[in-house]
Design an enzyme around this catalytic site. Structure first.
Site, PDB file in Angstrom:
ATOM      1  CG  ASP A  54     -25.792 -61.411  -1.845  1.00  0.00           C
ATOM      2  OD1 ASP A  54     -26.616 -61.352  -0.812  1.00  0.00           O
ATOM      3  OD2 ASP A  54     -25.186 -60.773  -2.536  1.00  0.00           O
ATOM      4  CD  GLU A 126     -26.553 -64.220   1.249  1.00  0.00           C
ATOM      5  OE1 GLU A 126     -27.004 -63.297   1.576  1.00  0.00           O
ATOM      6  OE2 GLU A 126     -25.497 -64.341   0.919  1.00  0.00           O
TER       7      GLU A 126
END
Length: 231
Positions: A54, A126
């Site tokens: 992320d 992610e």
């Protein structure tokens, strides 16, 4: 591994897919296996890699936007960034590169349709970026993001206005109460929840919408209410 209970994929199948998809020959295949492993399958799953990925995704996109939209102020760049790194967008990218075929899911998660969940696919995307970063460094992770997100970055000439911000600005401009959001329902299994949110402008107007996360449902509800109150 047995993705979605279908066929058995060998390490060479996974390595070939990684090499083709990310233009990177994996040094530590276990990193990518972990990135594709749901908590229902094993304790050693994608969650930590998702946390890292992320941040890598955010940096790659922020750096890209800073260079591409050189005269835009911070606020406009933030709007672009926030629109590009949502779980829904990550899930779209995951579908586009065929992540579902490589997911490692427990039986219950498979039966519950986790392979089609935006929450799961977004998190795995992610995590794969995090694995790529650890395995090859920042450059291949950045290059993948620029390839996979290119059409989205250049999709519009102006920075998108987030529906929640737009609704708040509309309310202020028209002397209405500040929007309030309330979760009125939560359904589905833990790994694939469905939230329903109601947004209200006092007693003036309200709207409801659903999404796979509270944030997504709030955004959809704000967009629905904007469509109702704007001429």
């Amino acid at each position: 591994m047995e993705p979605n209970g279908a066929r058995v994929l060998s390490d060479s199948d996974l390595a070939a897919w990684i090499g083709k998809t990310f233009d990177h020959r994996p040094n530590d295949l276990a990193l990518f296996e972990r990135a594709l492993t749901h908590g229902s399958q094993a304790a050693d799953n994608y969650e930590r890699l998702e946390f890292l990925g992320d941040r890598v995704l955010g940096l790659a996109v922020a750096e890209w936007l800073y260079a591409t939209f050189a005269v835009e102020p911070e606020g406009a760049l933030s709007k672009r960034l926030n629109a590009l790194v949502t779980g829904a967008v990550c899930a779209e990218v995951a579908r586009g590169i065929g992540v579902q075929a490589y997911l490692r899911l427990g039986k219950q998660a498979r039966d519950d349709g986790a392979s089609e969940s935006d929450n799961v696919l977004g998190d795995v995307m992610e995590a794969l970026i995090g694995a790529l970063y650890l395995d090859g460094g920042y450059a291949p992770a950045r290059d993948f993001v620029r390839s996979a997100w290119r059409a989205r970055v250049h999709a519009g000439t102006s920075a998108p206005q987030h529906p929640k911000s737009a609704l708040q600005e509309w309310a202020a401009a028209h002397n209405r109460k500040t929007p309030t959001y309330e979760v009125i329902d939560r359904a589905g299994p833990q790994h694939a929840p469905r939230f329903t949110v109601r947004v209200s402008l006092g007693s003036f107007a309200e709207a409801e919408a659903s999404g796979t996360s509270k944030q997504e449902a709030e955004t959809a509800a704000a967009a629905a209410l904007l469509a109702r109150v704007q001429p």
